[in-house]
Design a protein around this motif. Structure first.
Motif, PDB file in Angstrom:
ATOM      1  N   ALA A  22      28.686  15.221  -4.868  1.00 47.19           N
ATOM      2  CA  ALA A  22      29.143  16.612  -4.943  1.00 47.19           C
ATOM      3  C   ALA A  22      27.966  17.567  -5.122  1.00 47.19           C
ATOM      4  CB  ALA A  22      30.132  16.775  -6.081  1.00 47.19           C
ATOM      5  N   GLN A  23      26.873  17.094  -5.600  1.00 45.19           N
ATOM      6  CA  GLN A  23      25.697  17.935  -5.796  1.00 45.19           C
ATOM      7  C   GLN A  23      24.951  18.180  -4.482  1.00 45.19           C
ATOM      8  OE1 GLN A  23      23.593  15.685  -8.714  1.00 45.19           O
ATOM      9  NE2 GLN A  23      25.054  16.129 -10.345  1.00 45.19           N
ATOM     10  N   LEU A  24      25.323  17.483  -3.439  1.00 44.96           N
ATOM     11  CA  LEU A  24      24.665  17.633  -2.130  1.00 44.96           C
ATOM     12  C   LEU A  24      25.430  18.637  -1.266  1.00 44.96           C
ATOM     13  CD1 LEU A  24      23.903  13.871  -1.509  1.00 44.96           C
ATOM     14  CD2 LEU A  24      22.320  15.608  -2.317  1.00 44.96           C
ATOM     15  N   PRO A  25      24.898  19.021  -0.124  1.00 44.41           N
ATOM     16  CA  PRO A  25      25.601  19.956   0.777  1.00 44.41           C
ATOM     17  C   PRO A  25      26.899  19.355   1.303  1.00 44.41           C
ATOM     18  CG  PRO A  25      23.299  19.665   1.449  1.00 44.41           C
ATOM     19  CD  PRO A  25      23.545  18.752   0.300  1.00 44.41           C
ATOM     20  N   PRO A  26      27.836  20.220   1.824  1.00 42.64           N
ATOM     21  CA  PRO A  26      29.163  19.748   2.266  1.00 42.64           C
ATOM     22  C   PRO A  26      29.127  18.684   3.356  1.00 42.64           C
ATOM     23  CG  PRO A  26      29.103  22.152   2.212  1.00 42.64           C
ATOM     24  CD  PRO A  26      27.715  21.671   1.905  1.00 42.64           C
ATOM     25  N   GLU A  27      28.135  18.715   4.244  1.00 36.34           N
ATOM     26  CA  GLU A  27      28.089  17.689   5.295  1.00 36.34           C
ATOM     27  C   GLU A  27      27.880  16.306   4.673  1.00 36.34           C
ATOM     28  OE1 GLU A  27      25.687  20.303   5.438  1.00 36.34           O
ATOM     29  OE2 GLU A  27      27.137  21.533   6.515  1.00 36.34           O
ATOM     30  N   HIS A  28      27.024  16.297   3.680  1.00 33.72           N
ATOM     31  CA  HIS A  28      26.781  15.027   2.987  1.00 33.72           C
ATOM     32  C   HIS A  28      28.027  14.583   2.218  1.00 33.72           C
ATOM     33  CE1 HIS A  28      22.506  14.807   3.861  1.00 33.72           C
ATOM     34  NE2 HIS A  28      22.404  16.104   3.539  1.00 33.72           N
ATOM     35  N   LEU A  29      28.784  15.568   1.704  1.00 37.98           N
ATOM     36  CA  LEU A  29      30.004  15.242   0.955  1.00 37.98           C
ATOM     37  C   LEU A  29      31.032  14.569   1.851  1.00 37.98           C
ATOM     38  CD1 LEU A  29      31.472  15.336  -1.720  1.00 37.98           C
ATOM     39  CD2 LEU A  29      32.288  17.622  -1.129  1.00 37.98           C
ATOM     40  N   ARG A  30      31.161  15.049   3.099  1.00 41.10           N
ATOM     41  CA  ARG A  30      32.101  14.442   4.039  1.00 41.10           C
ATOM     42  C   ARG A  30      31.699  12.986   4.299  1.00 41.10           C
ATOM     43  NH1 ARG A  30      31.276  17.113   8.797  1.00 41.10           N
ATOM     44  NH2 ARG A  30      32.044  18.966   7.787  1.00 41.10           N
ATOM     45  N   VAL A  31      30.434  12.735   4.494  1.00 43.77           N
ATOM     46  CA  VAL A  31      29.949  11.375   4.712  1.00 43.77           C
ATOM     47  C   VAL A  31      30.206  10.530   3.462  1.00 43.77           C
ATOM     48  CG1 VAL A  31      27.874   9.980   5.104  1.00 43.77           C
ATOM     49  CG2 VAL A  31      28.216  12.086   6.396  1.00 43.77           C
ATOM     50  N   ALA A  32      29.973  11.131   2.298  1.00 42.31           N
ATOM     51  CA  ALA A  32      30.201  10.399   1.049  1.00 42.31           C
ATOM     52  C   ALA A  32      31.676  10.045   0.889  1.00 42.31           C
ATOM     53  CB  ALA A  32      29.733  11.242  -0.139  1.00 42.31           C
ATOM     54  N   LEU A  33      32.558  10.971   1.233  1.00 38.73           N
ATOM     55  CA  LEU A  33      33.989  10.676   1.115  1.00 38.73           C
ATOM     56  C   LEU A  33      34.426   9.607   2.099  1.00 38.73           C
ATOM     57  CD1 LEU A  33      35.469  14.235   0.507  1.00 38.73           C
ATOM     58  CD2 LEU A  33      35.214  12.389  -1.133  1.00 38.73           C
ATOM     59  N   GLU A  34      33.846   9.594   3.287  1.00 41.34           N
ATOM     60  CA  GLU A  34      34.174   8.541   4.251  1.00 41.34           C
ATOM     61  C   GLU A  34      33.716   7.178   3.714  1.00 41.34           C
ATOM     62  OE1 GLU A  34      32.346   9.732   7.892  1.00 41.34           O
ATOM     63  OE2 GLU A  34      33.813  11.330   8.264  1.00 41.34           O
ATOM     64  N   HIS A  35      32.505   7.170   3.157  1.00 37.54           N
ATOM     65  CA  HIS A  35      32.013   5.922   2.569  1.00 37.54           C
ATOM     66  C   HIS A  35      32.850   5.524   1.350  1.00 37.54           C
ATOM     67  CE1 HIS A  35      28.446   5.131   4.969  1.00 37.54           C
ATOM     68  NE2 HIS A  35      28.229   6.448   4.981  1.00 37.54           N
ATOM     69  N   LEU A  36      33.248   6.543   0.591  1.00 41.08           N
ATOM     70  CA  LEU A  36      34.087   6.277  -0.580  1.00 41.08           C
ATOM     71  C   LEU A  36      35.430   5.698  -0.158  1.00 41.08           C
ATOM     72  CD1 LEU A  36      34.510   6.520  -3.636  1.00 41.08           C
ATOM     73  CD2 LEU A  36      35.344   8.839  -3.248  1.00 41.08           C
ATOM     74  N   GLU A  37      35.979   6.231   0.923  1.00 38.46           N
ATOM     75  CA  GLU A  37      37.255   5.718   1.421  1.00 38.46           C
ATOM     76  C   GLU A  37      37.110   4.266   1.875  1.00 38.46           C
ATOM     77  OE1 GLU A  37      40.638   6.750   4.771  1.00 38.46           O
ATOM     78  OE2 GLU A  37      38.955   8.102   4.485  1.00 38.46           O
ATOM     79  N   LEU A  38      36.012   3.982   2.554  1.00 38.06           N
ATOM     80  CA  LEU A  38      35.778   2.593   2.983  1.00 38.06           C
ATOM     81  C   LEU A  38      35.621   1.669   1.767  1.00 38.06           C
ATOM     82  CD1 LEU A  38      33.298   3.142   5.962  1.00 38.06           C
ATOM     83  CD2 LEU A  38      35.686   2.411   6.080  1.00 38.06           C
ATOM     84  N   GLU A  39      34.901   2.151   0.749  1.00 38.08           N
ATOM     85  CA  GLU A  39      34.727   1.339  -0.468  1.00 38.08           C
ATOM     86  C   GLU A  39      36.069   1.106  -1.147  1.00 38.08           C
ATOM     87  OE1 GLU A  39      33.062  -0.939  -3.382  1.00 38.08           O
ATOM     88  OE2 GLU A  39      32.095  -0.257  -1.554  1.00 38.08           O
ATOM     89  N   LEU A  40      36.894   2.131  -1.229  1.00 42.25           N
ATOM     90  CA  LEU A  40      38.213   1.972  -1.839  1.00 42.25           C
ATOM     91  C   LEU A  40      39.090   1.006  -1.044  1.00 42.25           C
ATOM     92  CD1 LEU A  40      38.985   5.617  -2.999  1.00 42.25           C
ATOM     93  CD2 LEU A  40      38.431   3.651  -4.424  1.00 42.25           C
ATOM     94  N   GLN A  41      38.992   1.048   0.282  1.00 45.62           N
ATOM     95  CA  GLN A  41      39.754   0.106   1.102  1.00 45.62           C
ATOM     96  C   GLN A  41      39.294  -1.332   0.847  1.00 45.62           C
ATOM     97  OE1 GLN A  41      39.224   1.503   5.107  1.00 45.62           O
ATOM     98  NE2 GLN A  41      40.810   3.101   4.928  1.00 45.62           N
ATOM     99  N   ARG A  42      37.971  -1.515   0.728  1.00 45.16           N
ATOM    100  CA  ARG A  42      37.463  -2.863   0.441  1.00 45.16           C
ATOM    101  C   ARG A  42      37.930  -3.338  -0.942  1.00 45.16           C
ATOM    102  NH1 ARG A  42      32.627  -1.089   3.361  1.00 45.16           N
ATOM    103  NH2 ARG A  42      31.849  -0.202   1.414  1.00 45.16           N
ATOM    104  N   GLU A  43      37.879  -2.440  -1.924  1.00 40.33           N
ATOM    105  CA  GLU A  43      38.355  -2.792  -3.259  1.00 40.33           C
ATOM    106  C   GLU A  43      39.831  -3.160  -3.239  1.00 40.33           C
ATOM    107  OE1 GLU A  43      37.717  -0.380  -6.778  1.00 40.33           O
ATOM    108  OE2 GLU A  43      35.729   0.141  -6.015  1.00 40.33           O
ATOM    109  N   HIS A  44      40.593  -2.373  -2.501  1.00 37.26           N
ATOM    110  CA  HIS A  44      42.025  -2.651  -2.393  1.00 37.26           C
ATOM    111  C   HIS A  44      42.258  -4.010  -1.716  1.00 37.26           C
ATOM    112  CE1 HIS A  44      46.288  -1.985  -2.017  1.00 37.26           C
ATOM    113  NE2 HIS A  44      46.211  -2.183  -0.712  1.00 37.26           N
ATOM    114  N   ALA A  45      41.496  -4.299  -0.685  1.00 36.47           N
ATOM    115  CA  ALA A  45      41.640  -5.582   0.010  1.00 36.47           C
ATOM    116  C   ALA A  45      41.280  -6.735  -0.929  1.00 36.47           C
ATOM    117  CB  ALA A  45      40.766  -5.614   1.255  1.00 36.47           C
TER     118      ALA A  45
END
Length: 173
Positions: A22-45
């Protein structure tokens, strides 16, 4: 934030990752959220796989427990049948013993009665009285009932006389 020692021992949570990005610019935040979503999917799996594995273990435990219960029930059934057979054998032996006592008591009583009559006809009344008297009742009772009353089995004890001149056989003249 976590210290470097804690970072090596545990994985950062999704919230910690999001606050760092969140401390980075919004473009980086979108990438971070995509990576976060992938991490959450892996955790869920991983969590789903672990739950399926736990459920499979529980099913296996339940199946082995039911097999053990069935084996225990079969063993108890066999043991109970053996116990019943032993009890029936014991009851049958006791029945044969009591039946033998009944037959022996009848034969003894009949023999004593016949002997009493025969001896009585031979002019021995005192012997006939002994054979037809209390012994005719007492001996078959021992064989048939398999017991003897303590009061009839032992002689009665006379009380001790208070004075030496009053013995049971002595009568004043």
């Amino acid at each position: 934030m976590t210290t470097p020692e804690e970072g090596r021992t545990r994985r950062p949570t999704a919230l910690e990752i999001a606050t760092q990005w969140a401390q980075l610019p919004p473009e980086h935040l979108r990438v971070a959220l995509e990576h976060l979503e992938l991490e959450l999917q892996r955790e869920h799996a991983r969590e789903s796989a672990r739950e399926r594995h736990q459920a499979a273990l529980e099913r296996d435990r339940a199946a082995s427990a039911s097999a053990l219960d069935a084996a225990r029930i079969r063993e108890e059934h066999v043991t109970e049948r053996a116990r019943i057979a032993a009890r029936e054998g014991k009851e049958q032996r006791a029945h044969q013993l009591y039946l033998g006592g009944l037959v022996a008591g009848f034969v003894l009583a009949a023999g004593m009665l016949v002997g009493s009559v025969v001896v009585g006809l031979a002019d021995r009344q005192w012997l006939a009285g002994l054979l037809a008297g209390p012994s005719l009742i007492a001996l078959p009772v021992v064989f048939v009932l398999r017991r003897s009353d303590r009061l009839t089995a032992r002689p009665r004890v006379l009380p001790i006389p208070s004075a030496p001149e009053q013995l049971p056989g002595d009568r004043p003249a």
